[in-house]
Design a protein around this motif. Structure first.
Motif, PDB file in Angstrom:
ATOM      1  N   ASP A  78     -21.385  -2.029  -7.460  1.00 30.73           N
ATOM      2  CA  ASP A  78     -22.512  -1.342  -8.190  1.00 30.73           C
ATOM      3  C   ASP A  78     -22.058  -0.710  -9.344  1.00 30.73           C
ATOM      4  OD1 ASP A  78     -21.465   0.813  -7.075  1.00 30.73           O
ATOM      5  OD2 ASP A  78     -23.143   1.508  -6.556  1.00 30.73           O
TER       6      ASP A  78
ATOM      7  N   THR B  79     -19.517   1.500  -9.618  1.00 29.68           N
ATOM      8  CA  THR B  79     -18.885   2.769  -9.282  1.00 29.68           C
ATOM      9  C   THR B  79     -17.258   2.783  -9.306  1.00 29.68           C
ATOM     10  OG1 THR B  79     -20.964   3.705  -8.198  1.00 29.68           O
ATOM     11  CG2 THR B  79     -18.917   4.804  -7.757  1.00 29.68           C
TER      12      THR B  79
ATOM     13  N   ARG C 113     -17.257   8.139  -3.049  1.00 30.90           N
ATOM     14  CA  ARG C 113     -18.239   8.317  -4.320  1.00 30.90           C
ATOM     15  C   ARG C 113     -18.749   9.629  -4.238  1.00 30.90           C
ATOM     16  NH1 ARG C 113     -22.370   4.097  -4.982  1.00 30.90           N
ATOM     17  NH2 ARG C 113     -20.615   2.650  -4.810  1.00 30.90           N
TER      18      ARG C 113
ATOM     19  N   GLN D  22     -16.185   8.326  -8.838  1.00 34.54           N
ATOM     20  CA  GLN D  22     -17.294   8.763 -10.015  1.00 34.54           C
ATOM     21  C   GLN D  22     -18.479   9.448  -9.459  1.00 34.54           C
ATOM     22  OE1 GLN D  22     -18.425   5.017 -12.026  1.00 34.54           O
ATOM     23  NE2 GLN D  22     -20.215   5.947 -13.086  1.00 34.54           N
TER      24      GLN D  22
ATOM     25  N   SER E 272     -22.681  11.145  -9.415  1.00 27.08           N
ATOM     26  CA  SER E 272     -24.042  10.497  -9.822  1.00 27.08           C
ATOM     27  C   SER E 272     -25.065  11.495  -9.014  1.00 27.08           C
ATOM     28  CB  SER E 272     -24.251   9.066  -9.484  1.00 27.08           C
ATOM     29  OG  SER E 272     -25.932   9.100  -9.619  1.00 27.08           O
TER      30      SER E 272
ATOM     31  N   ASP F  15     -27.920  10.723  -8.309  1.00 29.65           N
ATOM     32  CA  ASP F  15     -29.074   9.859  -7.634  1.00 29.65           C
ATOM     33  C   ASP F  15     -28.795   9.625  -6.147  1.00 29.65           C
ATOM     34  OD1 ASP F  15     -30.856   7.893  -7.285  1.00 29.65           O
ATOM     35  OD2 ASP F  15     -30.142   6.422  -8.713  1.00 29.65           O
TER      36      ASP F  15
ATOM     37  N   ARG G  17     -27.337   6.041  -4.783  1.00 30.69           N
ATOM     38  CA  ARG G  17     -26.203   5.567  -4.901  1.00 30.69           C
ATOM     39  C   ARG G  17     -25.196   6.105  -3.753  1.00 30.69           C
ATOM     40  NH1 ARG G  17     -25.334   3.209  -9.962  1.00 30.69           N
ATOM     41  NH2 ARG G  17     -23.156   3.587  -9.817  1.00 30.69           N
ATOM     42  N   TYR G  18     -25.823   6.621  -2.835  1.00 34.22           N
ATOM     43  CA  TYR G  18     -24.912   7.526  -1.810  1.00 34.22           C
ATOM     44  C   TYR G  18     -25.467   6.905  -0.254  1.00 34.22           C
ATOM     45  CZ  TYR G  18     -23.028  10.267  -5.312  1.00 34.22           C
ATOM     46  OH  TYR G  18     -22.807  10.857  -6.478  1.00 34.22           O
TER      47      TYR G  18
ATOM     48  N   ARG H 239     -23.176   2.944   2.123  1.00 39.69           N
ATOM     49  CA  ARG H 239     -22.415   2.444   0.850  1.00 39.69           C
ATOM     50  C   ARG H 239     -21.180   2.572   0.547  1.00 39.69           C
ATOM     51  NH1 ARG H 239     -22.731  -0.779  -3.354  1.00 39.69           N
ATOM     52  NH2 ARG H 239     -20.478  -0.686  -2.608  1.00 39.69           N
TER      53      ARG H 239
ATOM     54  N   ASP I 138     -17.620   0.436   0.002  1.00 41.19           N
ATOM     55  CA  ASP I 138     -16.434   0.781  -0.773  1.00 41.19           C
ATOM     56  C   ASP I 138     -15.303   0.462  -0.226  1.00 41.19           C
ATOM     57  OD1 ASP I 138     -18.743   1.533  -2.720  1.00 41.19           O
ATOM     58  OD2 ASP I 138     -18.584   3.793  -2.202  1.00 41.19           O
TER      59      ASP I 138
ATOM     60  N   SER J  11     -23.868  15.782  -7.184  1.00 40.82           N
ATOM     61  CA  SER J  11     -23.555  14.580  -6.413  1.00 40.82           C
ATOM     62  C   SER J  11     -23.451  14.805  -5.031  1.00 40.82           C
ATOM     63  CB  SER J  11     -22.232  14.220  -6.894  1.00 40.82           C
ATOM     64  OG  SER J  11     -22.209  13.605  -8.243  1.00 40.82           O
TER      65      SER J  11
ATOM     66  N   GLN K  22     -25.419  12.905  -1.788  1.00 40.49           N
ATOM     67  CA  GLN K  22     -25.134  12.397  -0.543  1.00 40.49           C
ATOM     68  C   GLN K  22     -25.755  13.138   0.686  1.00 40.49           C
ATOM     69  OE1 GLN K  22     -23.702  10.024   0.781  1.00 40.49           O
ATOM     70  NE2 GLN K  22     -23.254  10.886   2.783  1.00 40.49           N
TER      71      GLN K  22
END
Length: 265
Positions: A13, A15, A68, A74, A76, A78, A81-82, A86, A90, A185, A189
């Motif tokens: 994605d 990241t 993440r 990185q 974020s 949002d 994205r966690y 996810r 990774d 961030s 999460q």
């Protein structure tokens, strides 16, 4: 101990995931992959508390992954994205990039959830250590949110009114502030924390469940050990913050990872 070689892996994605590596010129066992817990990072949790040095002294190559939103990876705000699903994806990308026949995988707390999901799907995991977690991983599918609800944790990470926080949440907020974390961030999460079934029965790697005997986030670890075929259980002295940095924890993990038989110990 020398400084790590740090590189970046860009996952599907986009990241950027930071990967820290310490090579050992001796020993023929697979590299040890370390996945830290919530708020922490590789350099703080594993290097700063002695695990990396202990593994290097045992002749192991060590690779630490900053999840993440944590450490040098990185960030974020949002929540989409966690989540540990996810993060497990990774981790599998990192394993594929290593181009090795096998890895030993060690997780702690949130990192144990990530590691369990990874090991349930990744055949290259030779041996698995799940630290700082217990029945919550079986019964809730992740970190034990009965102790600290995720919405409350996210709010504590974002609030400007620190005086309103109960002690447990104040401790998490204080830790995040002390290490200079990106709190938006972390809150993202917390809101995305895994809360579904983990196929623990699909884990084929010999597994060690290890927890502090006074860890409120790792209660009834025997339930977790019983859910993983052939898993063994070890209790060490300490709570959630102290157990993972103890000599007893380090020694137990290193001895377990040094074993070469294919069945659980």
């Amino acid at each position: 101990m020398t400084n790590p070689i740090t590189s970046t892996v860009v996952v599907d994605d986009g990241t950027e995931i930071a990967v820290h590596r310490w090579d050992s010129p001796v020993g023929d066992l697979p590299p040890v992959l370390l996945q830290h817990g919530f708020i922490s990072n590789t350099l703080l949790e594993w290097a700063g508390r002695g695990m990396v040095a202990a593994l290097l002294a045992a002749g192991r190559t060590v690779i630490g992954v900053d999840a993440r939103g944590h450490g040098a990876s990185q960030k974020s705000p949002d929540p989409a994205r966690y989540g540990e699903e996810r993060m497990a994806a990774d981790l599998r990308t990192v394993i594929a990039r290593l181009d090795v026949p096998a890895v030993d995988l060690v997780g702690y707390s949130m990192g144990s959830v990530v590691s369990a999901i990874t090991a349930s799907r990744e055949p290259l995991v030779r041996r698995l250590v799940l630290g700082g977690t217990g029945a919550g991983l079986v019964e809730l599918g992740g970190v034990d949110t009965r102790v600290i609800p995720t919405a409350d944790l996210a709010e504590a990470l974002l609030t400007d009114d620190l005086s309103s926080l109960p002690p447990a949440l104040a401790a998490f907020r204080g830790f995040a502030d002390a290490v200079g974390s990106d709190r938006p961030s972390l809150a993202a999460q917390a809101l995305a924390a895994h809360a579904g079934p983990v196929d623990l029965g699909a884990i084929t790697a010999p597994t060690l469940v290890i927890a502090g005997d006074a860890d409120p986030l790792a209660t009834r670890p025997e339930v977790l050990a019983a859910a993983i075929p052939g898993a063994s259980l070890r209790l060490v002295a300490g709570d959630h913050m102290t157990a993972g940095g103890s000599l007893e924890f380090h020694t137990t993990v290193i001895e377990f990872l040094a074993e070469t038989q294919e069945s659980g110990s």
